[in-house]
Design a protein around this motif. Structure first.
Motif, mmCIF file in Angstrom:
data_model
loop_
_atom_site.group_PDB
_atom_site.id
_atom_site.type_symbol
_atom_site.label_atom_id
_atom_site.label_comp_id
_atom_site.label_asym_id
_atom_site.label_seq_id
_atom_site.Cartn_x
_atom_site.Cartn_y
_atom_site.Cartn_z
ATOM 1 N N PRO A 130 0.812 -1.226 0.000
ATOM 2 C CA PRO A 130 0.000 0.000 0.000
ATOM 3 C C PRO A 130 0.840 1.268 0.000
ATOM 4 O O PRO A 130 0.482 2.251 -0.666
ATOM 5 C CB PRO A 130 -0.828 -0.133 1.281
ATOM 6 C CG PRO A 130 -0.792 -1.579 1.632
ATOM 7 C CD PRO A 130 0.528 -2.086 1.150
ATOM 8 N N ASP A 131 1.944 1.307 0.733
ATOM 9 C CA ASP A 131 2.753 2.520 0.802
ATOM 10 C C ASP A 131 3.317 2.874 -0.579
ATOM 11 O O ASP A 131 3.278 4.040 -0.991
ATOM 12 C CB ASP A 131 3.894 2.330 1.796
ATOM 13 C CG ASP A 131 3.392 2.107 3.209
ATOM 14 O OD1 ASP A 131 2.166 2.243 3.430
ATOM 15 O OD2 ASP A 131 4.202 1.802 4.100
ATOM 16 N N GLN A 132 3.837 1.903 -1.287
ATOM 17 C CA GLN A 132 4.356 2.164 -2.625
ATOM 18 C C GLN A 132 3.237 2.552 -3.581
ATOM 19 O O GLN A 132 3.438 3.390 -4.480
ATOM 20 C CB GLN A 132 5.101 0.924 -3.136
ATOM 21 C CG GLN A 132 5.765 1.112 -4.482
ATOM 22 C CD GLN A 132 6.862 2.156 -4.458
ATOM 23 O OE1 GLN A 132 7.451 2.409 -3.416
ATOM 24 N NE2 GLN A 132 7.129 2.767 -5.595
ATOM 25 N N THR A 133 2.065 1.994 -3.402
ATOM 26 C CA THR A 133 0.926 2.354 -4.251
ATOM 27 C C THR A 133 0.560 3.820 -4.058
ATOM 28 O O THR A 133 0.251 4.531 -5.026
ATOM 29 C CB THR A 133 -0.270 1.457 -3.932
ATOM 30 O OG1 THR A 133 0.097 0.087 -4.150
ATOM 31 C CG2 THR A 133 -1.458 1.802 -4.809
ATOM 32 N N VAL A 134 0.580 4.299 -2.818
ATOM 33 C CA VAL A 134 0.276 5.708 -2.552
ATOM 34 C C VAL A 134 1.269 6.612 -3.267
ATOM 35 O O VAL A 134 0.896 7.636 -3.867
ATOM 36 C CB VAL A 134 0.278 5.971 -1.033
ATOM 37 C CG1 VAL A 134 0.193 7.463 -0.742
ATOM 38 C CG2 VAL A 134 -0.887 5.255 -0.370
ATOM 39 N N ARG A 135 2.549 6.277 -3.246
ATOM 40 C CA ARG A 135 3.563 7.083 -3.923
ATOM 41 C C ARG A 135 3.342 7.112 -5.434
ATOM 42 O O ARG A 135 3.427 8.171 -6.069
ATOM 43 C CB ARG A 135 4.961 6.541 -3.607
ATOM 44 C CG ARG A 135 5.367 6.655 -2.146
ATOM 45 C CD ARG A 135 6.764 6.104 -1.935
ATOM 46 N NE ARG A 135 7.726 6.834 -2.718
ATOM 47 C CZ ARG A 135 8.348 7.943 -2.319
ATOM 48 N NH1 ARG A 135 8.086 8.428 -1.122
ATOM 49 N NH2 ARG A 135 9.215 8.559 -3.093
ATOM 50 N N GLU A 136 3.058 5.958 -6.013
ATOM 51 C CA GLU A 136 2.871 5.916 -7.464
ATOM 52 C C GLU A 136 1.612 6.655 -7.894
ATOM 53 O O GLU A 136 1.611 7.365 -8.908
ATOM 54 C CB GLU A 136 2.815 4.454 -7.902
ATOM 55 C CG GLU A 136 4.139 3.720 -7.723
ATOM 56 C CD GLU A 136 4.037 2.251 -8.077
ATOM 57 O OE1 GLU A 136 2.899 1.804 -8.396
ATOM 58 O OE2 GLU A 136 5.066 1.551 -8.042
ATOM 59 N N VAL A 137 0.538 6.527 -7.141
ATOM 60 C CA VAL A 137 -0.693 7.250 -7.472
ATOM 61 C C VAL A 137 -0.479 8.747 -7.314
ATOM 62 O O VAL A 137 -0.982 9.553 -8.118
ATOM 63 C CB VAL A 137 -1.847 6.743 -6.589
ATOM 64 C CG1 VAL A 137 -3.084 7.623 -6.758
ATOM 65 C CG2 VAL A 137 -2.190 5.303 -6.937
ATOM 66 N N ALA A 138 0.271 9.173 -6.294
ATOM 67 C CA ALA A 138 0.544 10.597 -6.095
ATOM 68 C C ALA A 138 1.331 11.177 -7.263
ATOM 69 O O ALA A 138 1.031 12.282 -7.749
ATOM 70 C CB ALA A 138 1.308 10.791 -4.788
ATOM 71 N N GLU A 139 2.318 10.465 -7.735
ATOM 72 C CA GLU A 139 3.111 10.966 -8.858
ATOM 73 C C GLU A 139 2.271 11.057 -10.129
ATOM 74 O O GLU A 139 2.374 12.037 -10.888
ATOM 75 C CB GLU A 139 4.319 10.066 -9.084
ATOM 76 C CG GLU A 139 5.247 10.566 -10.168
ATOM 77 C CD GLU A 139 6.542 9.789 -10.245
ATOM 78 O OE1 GLU A 139 7.337 10.052 -11.169
ATOM 79 O OE2 GLU A 139 6.743 8.914 -9.374
ATOM 80 N N ALA A 140 1.425 10.071 -10.380
ATOM 81 C CA ALA A 140 0.581 10.113 -11.573
ATOM 82 C C ALA A 140 -0.404 11.275 -11.511
ATOM 83 O O ALA A 140 -0.611 11.986 -12.505
ATOM 84 C CB ALA A 140 -0.161 8.790 -11.728
ATOM 85 N N ALA A 141 -1.024 11.491 -10.346
ATOM 86 C CA ALA A 141 -1.986 12.585 -10.208
ATOM 87 C C ALA A 141 -1.305 13.944 -10.331
ATOM 88 O O ALA A 141 -1.860 14.878 -10.933
ATOM 89 C CB ALA A 141 -2.702 12.467 -8.863
ATOM 90 N N MET A 142 -0.093 14.097 -9.781
ATOM 91 C CA MET A 142 0.622 15.367 -9.871
ATOM 92 C C MET A 142 1.016 15.671 -11.313
ATOM 93 O O MET A 142 0.884 16.828 -11.772
ATOM 94 C CB MET A 142 1.853 15.327 -8.969
ATOM 95 C CG MET A 142 2.672 16.607 -8.972
ATOM 96 S SD MET A 142 1.724 18.053 -8.405
ATOM 97 C CE MET A 142 1.653 17.711 -6.651
ATOM 98 N N ARG A 143 1.498 14.697 -12.041
ATOM 99 C CA ARG A 143 1.871 14.936 -13.444
ATOM 100 C C ARG A 143 0.655 15.335 -14.273
ATOM 101 O O ARG A 143 0.745 16.205 -15.140
ATOM 102 C CB ARG A 143 2.529 13.686 -14.022
ATOM 103 C CG ARG A 143 3.914 13.407 -13.469
ATOM 104 C CD ARG A 143 4.589 12.260 -14.176
ATOM 105 N NE ARG A 143 5.913 11.986 -13.630
ATOM 106 C CZ ARG A 143 7.020 12.634 -13.960
ATOM 107 N NH1 ARG A 143 6.956 13.591 -14.879
ATOM 108 N NH2 ARG A 143 8.183 12.338 -13.426
ATOM 109 N N GLN A 144 -0.467 14.714 -14.012
ATOM 110 C CA GLN A 144 -1.668 15.068 -14.761
ATOM 111 C C GLN A 144 -2.117 16.486 -14.436
ATOM 112 O O GLN A 144 -2.539 17.235 -15.334
ATOM 113 C CB GLN A 144 -2.782 14.067 -14.445
ATOM 114 C CG GLN A 144 -4.053 14.294 -15.242
ATOM 115 C CD GLN A 144 -5.114 13.259 -14.949
ATOM 116 O OE1 GLN A 144 -4.904 12.349 -14.145
ATOM 117 N NE2 GLN A 144 -6.259 13.382 -15.584
ATOM 118 N N SER A 145 -2.030 16.886 -13.180
ATOM 119 C CA SER A 145 -2.460 18.234 -12.786
ATOM 120 C C SER A 145 -1.502 19.296 -13.310
ATOM 121 O O SER A 145 -1.935 20.383 -13.727
ATOM 122 C CB SER A 145 -2.569 18.314 -11.260
ATOM 123 O OG SER A 145 -3.511 17.387 -10.770
#
Length: 392
Positions: free
Chosen positions: A226-241
């Motif tokens: 779960p911790d690594q999933t949070v990091r990967e989702v955060a990076e994807a959402a930031m790049r999109q924004s």
């Protein structure tokens, strides 16, 4: 030669290499050949019994069993007495059966209780009690929750307080802090994280994600990491924004909106994953140009600031001119209203006011008509009075 043959026969019996005569080393009934039947007393002819080899003790039944340890009492043993079996051997090595209490040679004697009994049962009972106490009784802190698994499968969730479970390895409890805010800094350390903005510019972005656990069962069993999933989702959402805004917005006033967009997108994706994670917020800590172009970028920013200053100065001057023109237009409207009421008087007044405004800033020449003094020549009088005062 006779002595050499007797020595070879004794060596063969000790090593079990061959058998002498028709007797088997395992007892009566053996044969030298593989297919000959065993000789019985009825079939044996008198005077044809095989003679024991030289050196065999008198009264023995045959060669010694090669698999038994040598015994000092083999020589001269009574006829018909068998050697020790394997149980006797192990009993002898353990210390003579029950007489030694299971102790081997050289081992210290275990301490005993005052009544003469052993402490071993008491120690075993204490170990069992400690095992049951540590694996069955669990204390959960107020900020924690526990997940009970039975043979590795989910059973139930424990809230804060004391709880009882079956002992390990039947059931086990995994405790997690579900109220504290966890932080993920992206990127870790002093690394560089370049992202592309909507106007095709690169920006070095550093941000912090704050989250906690809202469903411990989903957090532990739904995702592998779960911790690594949070990091990967955060990076994807930031790049999109970041790709939706310009460089100036990413480095200036648009940061707050970017943070909100990233938080909403992360929560939507993690809920779809059924991760059991709640995003508390996203904080952008740094937005800088790439290291290789930071000097050129500073020059561009300085030029943009100078250009903005000139634009602001021109806008202020334009506003002043506009205000002045508006005032003059208002004054003209008022004069025109009076002109419509009395055109002649208004024209004369306007003439007088105009001449007064023009002549007040120029040198004037006044021509006097005969026998008329238009004004009192005070400057001339002052000049004539001054020489007279000096002559006195």
């Amino acid at each position: 030669m006779t002595e050499l043959g007797g020595w070879i026969a004794r060596l063969g019996r000790e090593k079990g290499l061959f058998m002498t005569g028709r007797k088997s080393p395992w007892g009566s009934g053996g044969s030298t050949g593989g297919n000959e039947p065993p000789a019985s007393p009825g079939n044996a002819a008198p005077g044809n019994e095989p003679s024991p080899p030289e050196g065999t003790p008198a009264g023995s039944e045959g060669p010694r069993n090669p698999w038994l340890p040598p015994q000092s009492g083999d020589v001269g043993r009574e006829p018909g007495r068998k050697g020790p079996n394997i149980e006797d051997i192990f009993r002898a090595r353990k210390g003579g059966g029950g007489g030694g209490g299971g102790r081997g040679p050289g081992m210290p004697r275990l301490p005993q209780r005052p009544d003469g009994k052993s402490w071993v049962p008491v120690g075993i009972a204490l170990i069992v009690a400690l095992w049951l106490g540590t694996s069955m009784v669990h204390r959960i802190s107020p900020q924690e929750k526990g997940v009970v698994t039975t043979f590795g499968s989910y059973s139930r969730t424990l809230d804060s307080g004391m709880a009882l479970t079956l002992p390990w390895p039947i059931q086990s409890v995994s405790v997690q802090d579900v109220t504290s805010i966890r932080r993920e800094s992206i990127p870790e350390g002093d690394g560089e994280k370049l992202m592309l903005t909507g106007d095709q510019n690169l920006v070095d972005l550093t941000y912090l994600v704050r989250w906690n656990i809202k469903d411990l069962k989903l957090y532990m069993f739904q995702l592998a990491d779960p911790d690594q999933t949070v990091r990967e989702v955060a990076e994807a959402a930031m790049r999109q924004s970041i790709a939706e805004v310009t460089l100036n917005d990413a480095m200036g006033s648009g940061r707050q909106q970017i943070e909100q967009n990233v938080r909403d997108r992360m929560q939507k994706v993690l809920d779809a994953y059924r991760s059991g994670v709640s995003i508390q917020g996203v904080d952008i800590k740094k937005t800088d140009p790439p290291t290789k172009v930071v000097d050129a970028f500073k020059e561009v920013l300085a030029a943009q600031q100078d250009a903005q200053s000139e634009i602001n100065r021109a806008q202020a001057w334009a506003q002043q001119l506009t205000a002045r023109a508006g005032g003059e237009a208002t004054a003209f409207d008022k004069v025109y209203e009076q002109y419509k009421l009395a055109p002649e008087v208004t024209r004369r007044r306007m003439y007088y006011e105009t001449m007064e405004r023009v002549l007040s800033q120029t040198d004037k020449v006044i021509l006097e008509s005969p026998n008329t003094q238009a004004y009192l020549p005070l400057p001339e009088m002052k000049r004539t009075q001054k020489p007279q005062e000096e002559g006195r």
